[in-house]
Design a protein around this motif. Structure first.
Motif, PDB file in Angstrom:
ATOM      1  N   ILE A   1      15.993 -30.263 -10.638  1.00  0.00           N
ATOM      2  CA  ILE A   1      16.379 -31.212 -11.693  1.00  0.00           C
ATOM      3  C   ILE A   1      16.648 -32.580 -11.090  1.00  0.00           C
ATOM      4  O   ILE A   1      16.233 -33.621 -11.620  1.00  0.00           O
ATOM      5  CB  ILE A   1      17.614 -30.696 -12.454  1.00  0.00           C
ATOM      6  CG1 ILE A   1      17.262 -29.394 -13.199  1.00  0.00           C
ATOM      7  CG2 ILE A   1      18.141 -31.754 -13.424  1.00  0.00           C
ATOM      8  CD1 ILE A   1      18.415 -28.785 -13.948  1.00  0.00           C
ATOM      9  N   GLU A   2      17.328 -32.593  -9.941  1.00  0.00           N
ATOM     10  CA  GLU A   2      17.615 -33.857  -9.274  1.00  0.00           C
ATOM     11  C   GLU A   2      16.328 -34.532  -8.809  1.00  0.00           C
ATOM     12  O   GLU A   2      16.154 -35.753  -8.945  1.00  0.00           O
ATOM     13  CB  GLU A   2      18.544 -33.614  -8.088  1.00  0.00           C
ATOM     14  CG  GLU A   2      19.075 -34.902  -7.461  1.00  0.00           C
ATOM     15  CD  GLU A   2      20.104 -34.633  -6.384  1.00  0.00           C
ATOM     16  OE1 GLU A   2      20.550 -35.607  -5.759  1.00  0.00           O
ATOM     17  OE2 GLU A   2      20.438 -33.459  -6.171  1.00  0.00           O
TER      18      GLU A   2
ATOM     19  N   PHE B   1      13.409 -34.154 -10.151  1.00  0.00           N
ATOM     20  CA  PHE B   1      12.720 -34.638 -11.351  1.00  0.00           C
ATOM     21  C   PHE B   1      13.311 -35.964 -11.811  1.00  0.00           C
ATOM     22  O   PHE B   1      12.573 -36.891 -12.177  1.00  0.00           O
ATOM     23  CB  PHE B   1      12.827 -33.598 -12.477  1.00  0.00           C
ATOM     24  CG  PHE B   1      12.297 -34.090 -13.790  1.00  0.00           C
ATOM     25  CD1 PHE B   1      10.934 -34.110 -14.048  1.00  0.00           C
ATOM     26  CD2 PHE B   1      13.162 -34.563 -14.775  1.00  0.00           C
ATOM     27  CE1 PHE B   1      10.442 -34.576 -15.256  1.00  0.00           C
ATOM     28  CE2 PHE B   1      12.688 -35.028 -15.981  1.00  0.00           C
ATOM     29  CZ  PHE B   1      11.311 -35.029 -16.224  1.00  0.00           C
ATOM     30  N   CYS B   2      14.628 -36.086 -11.796  1.00  0.00           N
ATOM     31  CA  CYS B   2      15.298 -37.321 -12.233  1.00  0.00           C
ATOM     32  C   CYS B   2      14.919 -38.495 -11.327  1.00  0.00           C
ATOM     33  O   CYS B   2      14.677 -39.613 -11.798  1.00  0.00           O
ATOM     34  CB  CYS B   2      16.811 -37.120 -12.253  1.00  0.00           C
ATOM     35  SG  CYS B   2      17.386 -36.004 -13.555  1.00  0.00           S
ATOM     36  N   ILE B   3      14.862 -38.242 -10.006  1.00  0.00           N
ATOM     37  CA  ILE B   3      14.481 -39.298  -9.072  1.00  0.00           C
ATOM     38  C   ILE B   3      13.041 -39.733  -9.319  1.00  0.00           C
ATOM     39  O   ILE B   3      12.733 -40.929  -9.371  1.00  0.00           O
ATOM     40  CB  ILE B   3      14.663 -38.814  -7.621  1.00  0.00           C
ATOM     41  CG1 ILE B   3      16.150 -38.604  -7.312  1.00  0.00           C
ATOM     42  CG2 ILE B   3      14.045 -39.814  -6.642  1.00  0.00           C
ATOM     43  CD1 ILE B   3      16.412 -37.964  -5.961  1.00  0.00           C
TER      44      ILE B   3
ATOM     45  N   PHE C   1      11.277 -39.357 -12.081  1.00  0.00           N
ATOM     46  CA  PHE C   1      11.174 -39.997 -13.386  1.00  0.00           C
ATOM     47  C   PHE C   1      11.711 -41.431 -13.326  1.00  0.00           C
ATOM     48  O   PHE C   1      11.110 -42.368 -13.886  1.00  0.00           O
ATOM     49  CB  PHE C   1      11.954 -39.193 -14.427  1.00  0.00           C
ATOM     50  CG  PHE C   1      11.826 -39.727 -15.824  1.00  0.00           C
ATOM     51  CD1 PHE C   1      10.638 -39.602 -16.539  1.00  0.00           C
ATOM     52  CD2 PHE C   1      12.903 -40.363 -16.436  1.00  0.00           C
ATOM     53  CE1 PHE C   1      10.522 -40.092 -17.824  1.00  0.00           C
ATOM     54  CE2 PHE C   1      12.801 -40.858 -17.717  1.00  0.00           C
ATOM     55  CZ  PHE C   1      11.606 -40.719 -18.417  1.00  0.00           C
ATOM     56  N   GLY C   2      12.829 -41.634 -12.650  1.00  0.00           N
ATOM     57  CA  GLY C   2      13.391 -42.971 -12.505  1.00  0.00           C
ATOM     58  C   GLY C   2      12.469 -43.904 -11.749  1.00  0.00           C
ATOM     59  O   GLY C   2      12.282 -45.066 -12.129  1.00  0.00           O
TER      60      GLY C   2
END
Length: 318
Positions: A4-5, A7-9, A11-12
């Motif tokens: 999840i982390e 993916f967030c990086i 995506f950002g």
């Protein structure tokens, strides 16, 4: 570091790249001469003639002058012969180019067979579909127009049908020669849904979508088809408002807009109008659609027109 982390990086980072690219593309609009240069002989190389509808005043007249100054003979078209003849003489005297006049009322139904006959043997490199009508200078609700049926007919004939018909007449020659430019004049009001000018705004949305479709169809044929969507330009449609950083003179607007010819299938034609379009699209539509806001728009425009009329009357009596 879990998935999840990660993916967030990812995506950002993708968002940063995406908006950074958009910002870079937008920044090009501030330097059109650098990013979208045109050779001095560009327009003359397209063909001998340019055709401008609504060429007797305002933006159309400015386009006719600008294209003549760039070495093209010009056909100007509108419904007022006296004004057309005057503009033709001014262009001819100033630039030395040949100017042909075609008198036509584009609100009427059957005008295009005569136009086609008069344009038949011309090598046309540029078409400017400029003619258009604003049925109500003072904004009002759709049903409040006194002669609504006639307004609907006039707007469709002039703002919609004329553009499609003129493209039908002139585009085949451009396709055969493998070059040409078509500029379809829309309006900045289509940046958002625009109440109180509903009929006019809807007709200008057609201009944009029609132009984008044609560009997709004929770009590979060497033809540029572009929507030009100005905001404030001091013309009769805008009640000849005083020029400023937002409201440009027709000459200044056209000079600027021609620099954006290779900037894409749509342009607002100037830096200030490009920024204004971006700002309008960034504001929530609900702000514009409140009854108090719509009433304020009506009041402001009424006051400006009344002030302009009083100034004109005062000048006439001096």
């Amino acid at each position: 570091m879990d998935i999840i982390e990660l993916f967030c990086i990812f995506f950002g980072a993708a968002l940063v790249v995406y908006y950074g690219a958009k910002l870079l593309l937008f920044s090009r609009m501030f330097f059109p001469k650098l990013w979208f240069p045109l050779p001095k002989t560009f327009f003359a190389s397209l063909g001998e003639w340019a055709v401008v509808t609504g060429g007797s005043e305002g933006i159309g007249r400015a386009y006719a002058f600008a294209l003549a100054e760039r070495g093209m003979n010009v056909v100007i078209m509108s419904r007022t012969k006296v004004r057309l003849d005057q503009v033709a003489k001014e262009i001819g005297d100033t630039t030395g180019q040949t100017v042909k006049v075609i008198v036509s009322d584009f609100t009427k139904e059957n005008v295009f067979s005569e136009i086609e006959a008069q344009l038949k043997d011309l090598n046309i490199g540029v078409l400017v579909n400029n003619v258009g009508i604003l049925p109500n200078v003072i904004p009002n609700n759709f049903l409040d127009s006194a002669e609504l049926d006639q307004e609907i007919t006039n707007v469709i004939n002039c703002n919609v049908k004329t553009m499609a018909k003129m493209c039908k007449i002139i585009l085949p020659g451009m396709v055969n020669r493998g070059k040409g430019v078509i500029l379809n004049i829309s309006s900045g009001v289509i940046s958002i849904t625009f109440p109180l000018y509903t009929l006019y705004a809807a007709s200008k949305v057609f201009v944009e979508l029609f132009s984008q479709g044609l560009q997709a169809e004929y770009k590979d044929k060497g033809i540029i088809i572009q929507t030009v969507a100005p905001f404030g330009v001091s013309t009769r449609l805008a009640a000849y408002q005083k020029t400023n950083i937002v409201t440009l003179s027709p000459q200044d607007f056209v000079k600027s807009s021609l620099q954006y010819l290779k900037a894409g299938d749509k342009t607002h034609g100037s830096v200030c109008h490009t920024v204004l379009g971006w700002l309008l699209q960034s504001v929530p539509l609900q702000v514009f659609y409140t009854e108090s806001m719509l009433q304020r728009v009506q009041d402001v425009i009424k006051i400006k027109i009344a002030h302009k009329a009083s100034m004109t009357e005062s000048s006439a009596t001096i």
